[in-house]
Design an enzyme around this catalytic site. Structure first.
Site, PDB file in Angstrom:
ATOM      1  N   TRP A  82     -25.564 -28.583 -12.760  1.00  0.00           N
ATOM      2  CA  TRP A  82     -25.128 -28.693 -14.156  1.00  0.00           C
ATOM      3  C   TRP A  82     -25.970 -27.813 -15.097  1.00  0.00           C
ATOM      4  O   TRP A  82     -26.140 -28.123 -16.269  1.00  0.00           O
ATOM      5  CB  TRP A  82     -25.150 -30.149 -14.635  1.00  0.00           C
ATOM      6  CG  TRP A  82     -24.238 -31.032 -13.839  1.00  0.00           C
ATOM      7  CD1 TRP A  82     -24.599 -31.869 -12.825  1.00  0.00           C
ATOM      8  CD2 TRP A  82     -22.819 -31.128 -13.968  1.00  0.00           C
ATOM      9  NE1 TRP A  82     -23.499 -32.486 -12.292  1.00  0.00           N
ATOM     10  CE2 TRP A  82     -22.378 -32.065 -12.983  1.00  0.00           C
ATOM     11  CE3 TRP A  82     -21.873 -30.538 -14.796  1.00  0.00           C
ATOM     12  CZ2 TRP A  82     -21.034 -32.415 -12.833  1.00  0.00           C
ATOM     13  CZ3 TRP A  82     -20.540 -30.884 -14.647  1.00  0.00           C
ATOM     14  CH2 TRP A  82     -20.129 -31.812 -13.682  1.00  0.00           C
ATOM     15  N   ASP A 328       7.877 -38.000 -26.088  1.00  0.00           N
ATOM     16  CA  ASP A 328       7.370 -39.064 -26.946  1.00  0.00           C
ATOM     17  C   ASP A 328       7.146 -38.549 -28.365  1.00  0.00           C
ATOM     18  O   ASP A 328       6.758 -37.404 -28.572  1.00  0.00           O
ATOM     19  CB  ASP A 328       6.042 -39.592 -26.378  1.00  0.00           C
ATOM     20  CG  ASP A 328       5.452 -40.682 -27.249  1.00  0.00           C
ATOM     21  OD1 ASP A 328       6.046 -41.768 -27.300  1.00  0.00           O
ATOM     22  OD2 ASP A 328       4.416 -40.432 -27.891  1.00  0.00           O
ATOM     23  N   GLU A 382      12.617 -39.318 -27.956  1.00  0.00           N
ATOM     24  CA  GLU A 382      12.290 -40.592 -28.594  1.00  0.00           C
ATOM     25  C   GLU A 382      12.271 -40.338 -30.106  1.00  0.00           C
ATOM     26  O   GLU A 382      11.263 -39.946 -30.674  1.00  0.00           O
ATOM     27  CB  GLU A 382      10.932 -41.113 -28.122  1.00  0.00           C
ATOM     28  CG  GLU A 382      10.678 -42.540 -28.582  1.00  0.00           C
ATOM     29  CD  GLU A 382       9.234 -42.807 -28.987  1.00  0.00           C
ATOM     30  OE1 GLU A 382       8.857 -43.977 -29.041  1.00  0.00           O
ATOM     31  OE2 GLU A 382       8.500 -41.852 -29.277  1.00  0.00           O
TER      32      GLU A 382
END
Length: 672
Positions: A82, A328, A382
């Site tokens: 990391w 959506d 929707e």
């Protein structure tokens, strides 16, 4: 040059005053498509996932990201502890794009990785925007991308499946709560346990919620963080592919909820301030924040954002072979005020400065792309506003959705159950509310979806039975409230499904009156999964009343599918007797008769019809479904003339209170 009037306007004279607005909308989409695709195609343009993100090539690994305001980018992960190291530093290649090349042995399947993104005066960890697999550490809850490149690439088995051509009978489902145990369930469990159940119950389409990765489980998948990564909560990418592959082998289409209306605000595992700026993917200022959803709103005016979102559509259709999407939050996309607290009462509400033309362009291109990728794909909007043309084909001047959600239907049932006594139910109004829609559009009708099942709301069965559900659902426990609830539950679902204007939807478990609500694990309930599951065993327990509803739904859906009921466009009113509360309507050869009267049964009740012979094919009063078997289902029913043979005929029926009958016309006698 005279512009041709599209069919959308030809079919609706009330749209003529807005013809210029509609024509300009069409022109804007065509212009944007040409700008994006040039001499190529929209299909070729929407290939960002093949360029951006992490890919293994013949020459090793290559990774690209779009981050125009970044100053440095490093790839970090388990392979370099990391740490920011020079060999893992990206190089800018122009237009805000950064690129990294690595040898084949630098990365391996299963490695965790992330970006260390630097911008002016600051830096931060970022999960790559195009990551195709993201995992969360079970102890630290930290998200990281994971290299998904197994030695054995998933091999698809059912390559001949190209989608369904019949009307969708949709089973809405959530992978994590699809099992009975108090835990997060998996793609593999859904594949083994749920697909056979859905197939046996007659549904032909599975709609999966919460597939793209989302940091908060309780968001139901609507706060997406990684748009190209299937949620690792439920398993691996190959597990999801296997699920879809097996569904296709059963003849089931699989569509998913796609959320392009907004994105989670999270910055490490989401797109919030991805390159250090708020406005990379989203609008600046208040326009870029959704006031009700605590999320960011995409800037559909940016070509790079369109590239990202359109590529996302192609990715799910091709990489995972989904068969379509339920988009959506379309209302939120269409209007700058997101349609919040707004009553859409006139055409002026749909064609004014409140409409986001960049959003209508994106949705138009999204629907066009879907058909280029998969001709039988299903797109559902929707939308609660009712914008004319939304579910009208592109070639007719519409935005191109195949269906819109009939969101007023469940709202109507809730209002009726909550506010009116049974004696005040008006059958003419019920029929009108269920059949009112634009003639040029198809809708997905439903009595209830996941929305009505969430904590804070109530399902239809809970509204009808309430606390009696805890005490009186055994067959040896008579209860008039439960009897009423079961009778009306069957009738409401039957009339909603059989008047549906193109497609029908049910949320998993609602078909058998699943008790209580859905409550995701959260701090307020002690992170409990008690209410975040489906208790299938009660639907199969012969000592309980739930299986009556389960059996009824299965038979109803199978009849609708076997007889292709929803392919018949016309739903014709035969009669609506307001005082008696008796409603009858035709759909093709089928006759539907409802007696909503709560107390009065009728003997020899005459339904005015032409000459004919009818057979009962479904009866809510059948003992198999918890009824009283007061109707003889075995005999044929003949219409009888009121006087001579050429006079009005009537079908004389016994109609028990709170019951419905479905007949099929089986003979066409000729009058001499």
């Amino acid at each position: 040059m005279v512009k041709k009037t599209p069919k959308l306007i030809q079919d609706d004279i009330w749209l003529q005053p807005y013809s210029n607005v509609i024509l300009n909308r069409i022109e804007a989409a065509l212009k944007k498509e040409k700008e994006l695709a040039g001499s190529s195609s929209l299909y070729e343009f929407a290939s960002g996932h093949l360029y951006f993100g992490l890919h293994k090539t013949a020459g090793g690994w290559v990774m690209r990201e779009w981050a125009p305001h970044a100053t440095f980018i490093y790839l970090t992960g388990t392979f370099n502890n990391w740490e920011e190291q020079k060999k893992y530093a990206f190089e800018p290649v122009g237009n805000g794009v950064w690129e990294l090349h690595l040898d084949e042995n630098e990365l391996h399947h299963g490695d965790l990785y992330a970006l260390s993104m630097h911008w002016a005066l600051d830096y931060g960890k970022r999960i790559p925007a195009w990551a195709n697999y993201v995992v969360q550490d079970p102890e630290t809850h930290i998200f990281n991308a994971q290299v998904w490149r197994p030695e054995k690439i998933y091999t698809w088995k059912n390559n001949e499946f190209n989608g369904i051509t019949e009307p969708p009978l949709i089973y809405e489902a959530h992978i994590g709560m699809a099992g009975e145990e108090e835990q997060v369930h998996t793609y593999d469990e859904f594949r083994k346990n749920m697909l056979p159940r859905i197939k046996a119950n007659g549904y032909n389409t599975v709609q999966l919620m919460a597939i793209p990765e989302h940091p908060y489980y309780g968001s139901f998948g609507y706060h997406v963080s990684s748009f190209f990564a299937p949620s690792s909560r439920f398993g691996t990418p190959d597990d999801l592919k296997r699920l879809i592959d097996d569904a296709h082998g059963m003849g089931l289409a699989v569509i998913m909820d796609i959320v392009h209306s907004h994105a989670v605000k999270n910055e490490v595992e989401g797109l919030g301030k991805y390159d250090g700026t708020r406005y990379q993917f989203f609008h600046e200022g208040g326009k870029g924040e959704h006031p009700a959803w605590d999320s960011y709103c995409f800037n559909y005016g940016k070509n790079e954002v369109l590239h990202f979102l359109l590529s996302n559509i192609k990715f799910w259709l091709e990489e995972y072979r989904f068969d379509g999407f339920r988009f959506d939050g379309v209302t939120s996309m269409l209007y700058f005020d997101h349609g919040l607290e707004k009553a859409f009462t006139s055409y002026n509400d749909y064609f004014n400065e409140n409409v986001d033309g960049e959003a209508t362009t994106f949705l138009t291109l999204a629907n066009k792309l879907m058909k280029q990728v998969k001709v039988h794909s299903i797109s559902i909007a929707e939308d609660m506003s009712g914008m004319p043309g939304l579910a009208v084909p592109l070639e007719h001047g519409g935005i191109g959705f195949d269906y819109r959600m009939a969101m007023g239907v469940p709202d109507y049932w809730i209002k009726l159950i909550k506010e009116k006594d049974d004696n005040d139910w008006e059958v003419g109004d019920i029929f009108h509310q269920l059949t009112s829609k634009r003639l040029d559009e198809k809708v997905v009708s439903y009595a209830e979806s996941h929305d009505q099942a969430l904590v804070g709301d109530k399902t239809i069965i809970f509204r009808l039975i309430d606390k009696e559900m805890y005490f009186s659902m055994r067959k040896d426990q008579p209860n008039l409230i439960v009897d009423r609830g079961i009778a009306l539950h069957k009738m409401i679902r039957l009339i909603t499904a059989t008047t549906a204007g193109g497609a029908y939807l049910n949320f998993m478990g609602n078909e058998f009156g699943h008790p209580e609500w859905i409550d995701f694990p959260r701090e307020g309930n002690g992170w409990s999964y008690k209410y975040c599951r489906r208790i299938w065993s009660i639907s199969e327990n012969s000592d309980l009343k739930y299986h009556w509803l389960y059996d009824f739904d299965r038979e109803m859906i199978q009849i609708m599918r076997e007889h292709k009921l929803l392919t018949i466009p016309s739903v014709d009113l035969v009669m609506g007797n307001k005082p008696d509360k008796v409603l009858a309507y035709h759909r093709g050869l089928f006759l539907f008769v409802f007696n909503f009267n709560p107390t009065q049964s009728f003997t020899d009740y005459g339904i005015p019809l032409g000459p004919g012979k009818y057979q009962v094919v479904l009866n809510t009063d059948s003992g198999r479904f918890g009824g009283h078997d007061h109707v003889d289902e075995d005999i044929p029913y003949y219409t009888l003339p009121s006087s001579g043979l050429t006079s009005q005929h009537f079908l004389k029926l016994y109609l028990p209170a709170r019951t419905a009958l479905v007949f099929k016309k089986i003979d066409f006698p000729k009058v001499k």
